[in-house]
Structure formats: structure tokens, C-alpha cells
Design a protein around this motif. Structure first.
Motif, PDB file in Angstrom:
ATOM      1  N   HIS A  83       0.839  -1.200   0.000  1.00  0.00           N
ATOM      2  CA  HIS A  83       0.000   0.000   0.000  1.00  0.00           C
ATOM      3  C   HIS A  83       0.871   1.245   0.000  1.00  0.00           C
ATOM      4  O   HIS A  83       1.215   1.778   1.064  1.00  0.00           O
TER       5      HIS A  83
ATOM      6  N   HIS B 266       1.523   5.127  -2.255  1.00  0.00           N
ATOM      7  CA  HIS B 266       1.068   6.093  -3.265  1.00  0.00           C
ATOM      8  C   HIS B 266       2.262   6.969  -3.613  1.00  0.00           C
ATOM      9  O   HIS B 266       2.566   7.912  -2.892  1.00  0.00           O
TER      10      HIS B 266
ATOM     11  N   LYS C 296      -8.498  -1.484  -6.864  1.00  0.00           N
ATOM     12  CA  LYS C 296      -8.930  -0.786  -5.659  1.00  0.00           C
ATOM     13  C   LYS C 296     -10.143   0.077  -5.954  1.00  0.00           C
ATOM     14  O   LYS C 296     -10.222   0.687  -7.024  1.00  0.00           O
TER      15      LYS C 296
ATOM     16  N   HIS D  94      -6.317  -0.348   5.240  1.00  0.00           N
ATOM     17  CA  HIS D  94      -6.156   0.547   6.398  1.00  0.00           C
ATOM     18  C   HIS D  94      -7.302   0.529   7.421  1.00  0.00           C
ATOM     19  O   HIS D  94      -7.829   1.599   7.775  1.00  0.00           O
TER      20      HIS D  94
ATOM     21  N   ASP E  91       0.594   2.536   3.899  1.00  0.00           N
ATOM     22  CA  ASP E  91      -0.218   3.597   3.283  1.00  0.00           C
ATOM     23  C   ASP E  91       0.635   4.849   3.086  1.00  0.00           C
ATOM     24  O   ASP E  91       0.222   5.961   3.382  1.00  0.00           O
TER      25      ASP E  91
HETATM   26 MN    MN Z   1      -4.007   4.753   0.752  1.00  0.00          MN
END
Ligand code: MN
Length: 459
Positions: free
Chosen positions: A59, A61, A150, A239, A315
């Protein structure tokens, strides 16, 4: 590639920690042999060190549109940070542009990551712009080794899917063997509460927490489970942060439904007391879902131990306080959501988990490497110290400490969520396919080392 042996370490295998030599040949774990017995061109002495499977962070970004700009780590800087912190494979999120067909998204994100990564990589395709044949196009990505997608149940008007779209994506995934990552929060309710807060003049970052109550997560998790059970699909909740939501997952799993879920480093280690301030610096903690209570945190640890949560991800969504988050100085809704952590996930989870007696070494290896690899079609090549697997290895010194700080970090962002923490353990060295990519908490080695890893469908 020259062969080498790692000897004298405590090696965390799928059968638990054992004393064994690891013989690495041509980037692969060739043999596990009795201590001191293996012969190779060079020997790495791991005395006093714990040898773990390289971390798998599913996870992240990186270089991703967020608010008015992009997350501040490129795939190059972000994967350097991964290597520095003991993670040898990432699965990034590829965000669909408005109207972009999924095959075009696949091409675009493949080109963007190619040759840029310090560690091995894949990506999930994020579905946020609907078109009639989108579920058919999902199958073409699965054929190209992208076996997960996702969807967001929040951020209406931006990326949120409605229940019909959620149902159709889950239904398509069941026949494809793909897996759907779900951001489970009730976007409509959150938008209404946020509007009310702002109308009442409550615009400071501290109100981010009040805008997203625990029930907005639990409701969405429950709704998605109910929709998923109509489709024989296997939803994966990203998450999870609350006791209530974890309870819903635990109940579904007890019924035998193929539901799995992750939590993140920050929910395990930080709590909502950080929001008890009018200071704008609280914007550092404007990430979604927000940090929760100590009671929620205790539930997350329990669920990791019992397997109802199987993955710890970062995340990683780095956004600078200055120049990005400060766009929301007058309205917390304008603060881009996210926080950094790809570099810190392994050590913080070790320190808060193993060193504090909440996780065994074996369980720790499972949640940072083995289960994420299994869930997303990377295992047995990734995620475990076993013969035939890639020689992705993280050597950790349990008797040392590491002070976490934005000043010394590799990730490209102007703060660290654990600023000043002296955590137990230190990343000694990191190998990706037998190549040294991390040493004493720093990235070493070539930026272009990372390869795209095709992922299998779920079995
Ligand atoms: Mn995320």
C-alpha cells in the motif's frame, strides 16, 4: 552472480526462527543448511542479527495526484526509502485518470515505474472513473499480471464508487480470481458531517477526526461484506483503524467468508490524542481514516495476533506540511490526506510489536512480508525465506536502536510521523535478489535495480 552465504543469524522461516545458513546463488535462496556447513565465495556473518524475509509493502502512493499536487516521493525516491527501511517489494496504487480505460492506465503506470525503482514492484489499478466495459478490461490487466484493483467508498465526486459499481467490480473479480482492495468509509455521511463542522466554524485540522467517526468505517465494512457475499468474491479492506470495523471482519471470517484486511503502522503506534491541539501542525496527522483511540489500537494488535488482520502496510502517501498541507489552513477539508511511512513500517512494527511482546518474531514476519505476498499473488517467490524464493532478505539488529527523524530520513517529505522516537532495532542490511540495496538504514545500490513482478490470481 557470485554466491554467498549468510551464517550465524537467527533466521525467521515459515516454521519459526531457526539457526541455519542461507546459501544465495544467482539471486535466489539455493539452500538452507546446518550452521557453519555451507560453502560459498563470500560469507556474511549475521551474528546477533535477525534475518527476515524482505518486507512487502502492498500500500503505497508514489508520485500520485493528491489534492492540488502530487505525493512528494517519486518511484525513485520512494523505493530508495523502502530499501533503506527493509522493504524489498512494493505494490503501488495506479490512479485512473478521468475517462482513462484500464489498459491505458496499465501502460501509463508501467512506463512510469519502469527503470525507476530501487526494489521490486507491482501496482494495483484503482477504479474511479466508470465506463460500460470496465469489468471486461479488468480481465486484460489480470492477464498482464495485475491481479488486484482498488475502489473507494469515500471521496464522493472525486473517486468514490456507488454500491452498484462496487457490486459489479466484486462480481467481476470473483470469476477472474482478482482481488478488490476496498477503502471502506461512508463518504456521504462524512461529507455531511464535514460540512456541518465547517458551518459551525470548526475548520482547524483537529476536526478531521470528528468528521470521520468510527461508525463510518464499520458501516462501510459491513456493507461491503454484505455485497461481497452476493458475489463469492474475496474483498480486502485497506487501512482498518477501528475496533468496530475489525469486529465486522472477524465475524465474517468466523462465518467462513474469504474476507481479509490490513491495518497500517500508524494506527498501531499513534493515537487520536495528537488531535487535541489548535496548532496547524496537526495537519501532519490528517490522514484517512484518522488516528483512533488506544482502545481501537489494542483491538488492532489483538486482531493481528489472531489473524483477523493479516497485513501491516504503510499507506505511504507523503505530502509536505509546507506547500501542500498548508493549503488547508482555513478549512481542514482542503488538507490533502496522507502521511509517510514506507521507510518506517518494518522498524516501527518490530519495535511496537516484537520488542513490546505483542507479536512473536514469526507473526511479525508474516504480517510484514509473508501474508501480503500471499494475498497479492507474489508468494512463494516473495515473502518467505524458503528454498527457491528470491533472496530478498532484511537483517535487523535487535540490540540496537534507531532514532526516527525527518532530518535523517530517505523518504522525500518534510516531516516524520514518529519524529524523535528512539525505536528498538536497527536495519543492518537489506538484500534484493541477492544484491545489497540497504545498509545501516540507508539505501545503497542502483536505482534501476527493481523489476516488475507479475502477480498470480488468487487460488
Ligand atoms: Mn491509501
Amino acid at each position: 552472480m557470485t554466491s554467498f552465504v549468510i551464517t550465524n543469524g537467527t533466521v525467521v522461516t515459515e516454521d519459526g526462527p531457526i539457526d541455519t545458513d542461507i546459501l544465495v546463488d544467482d539471486g535466489v535462496i539455493a539452500r538452507l543448511a546446518p550452521p557453519g556447513s555451507a560453502r560459498a565465495e563470500s560469507v556474511i556473518d549475521a551474528s546477533g542479527l535477525v534475518v527476515l524475509p524482505g518486507g512487502v509493502d502492498v500500500h503505497t502512493h508514489m508520485d500520485s495526484p493528491s489534492g492540488l499536487g502530487h505525493t512528494t516521493d517519486t518511484h525513485q525516491t520512494g523505493t530508495r526509502a523502502a530499501a533503506a527501511g527493509g522493504t524489498t517489494t512494493i505494490i503501488d496504487f495506479a490512479p485512473q485518470s478521468k475517462g482513462e480505460p484500464l489498459p491505458a492506465l496499465y501502460e501509463r503506470w508501467s512506463e512510469k515505474m519502469y527503470g525507476q525503482c530501487a526494489v521490486d514492484y507491482s501496482f494495483h489499478a484503482t477504479i474511479s472513473s466508470w465506463y460500460p466495459s470496465i469489468t471486461t478490461d479488468m480481465a486484460s490487466l489480470v492477464n498482464d499480471g495485475i491481479s488486484s484493483f482498488k475502489v473507494y467508498m469515500a471521496y464522493k465526486g472525486a473517486v468514490m464508487v456507488d454500491d452498484r459499481q462496487l457490486f459489479e467490480v466484486l462480481r467481476a473479480s470473483a470469476s477472474q480470481g482478482s482481488r478488490i482492495c476496498i477503502h471502506a468509509e461512508n463518504g456521504d455521511v462524512i461529507d455531511a458531517i464535514s460540512q456541518q463542522l465547517v458551518d459551525e466554524g470548526k475548520t482547524l485540522p483537529r476536526y478531521h477526526k470528528l468528521a470521520r467517526p468510527s461508525a463510518t468505517e464499520a458501516e462501510a465494512v459491513n456493507r461491503a461484506i454484505m455485497i461481497a457475499r452476493l458475489t463469492d468474491s474475496a474483498p480486502y479492506f485497506v487501512h482498518l483503524s477501528t475496533e468496530e470495523a475489525v469486529d465486522r471482519v472477524q465475524e465474517a471470517r468466523a462465518e467462513g467468508l474469504p474476507v481479509s484486511a490490513e491495518t497500517c503502522t500508524h494506527y498501531l503506534s499513534l493515537d487520536d490524542s495528537v488531535y487535541d491541539s489548535d496548532d496547524f501542525d496537526v495537519a501532519k496527522y490528517v490522514l484517512t481514516p484518522p488516528l483512533r483511540t488506544r482502545r481501537d489500537q489494542a483491538r488492532l494488535w489483538k486482531a493481528l495476533g489472531e489473524g483477523d488482520l493479516s497485513v501491516v502496510s504503510s499507506d505511504h502517501c507523503p505530502l509536505c506540511l509546507v506547500g501542500q498541507k498548508d493549503k488547508g489552513r482555513h478549512d481542514f477539508r482542503d488538507i490533502p490526506n496522507g502521511g509517510p511511512g514506507v521507510e518506517n513500517r518494518v522498524l516501527v512494527t518490530y519495535s511496537e510489536g516484537v520488542a513490546k511482546g505483542r507479536l512473536t518474531l514469526e507473526k511479525f514476519a508474516q504480517v510484514i512480508a509473508t501474508e501480503p505476498a500471499k494475498t497479492f499473488g507474489l508468494y512463494p517467490r516473495k515473502g518467505a525465506i524458503r528454498v527457491g524464493a528470491d533472496a530478498d532478505l532484511t537483517l535487523l539488529n535487535p540490540d540496537s536502536t534507531t532514532v526516527l527523524s525527518a532530518e535523517t530520513q530517505t523518504q522525500n517529505v518534510d516531516y516524520n510521523l514518529w519524529e524523535g522516537w528512539a525505536v528498538r532495532g536497527r536495519i543492518h542490511s537489506v538484500y534484493s535478489r541477492g544484491v545489497l540495496v540497504g545498509s545501516d538504514g540507508r539505501h545503497v545500490g542502483p536505482d534501476h535495480h527493481g523489476q516488475f513482478i507479475e502477480r498470480a490470481v488468487r487460488s
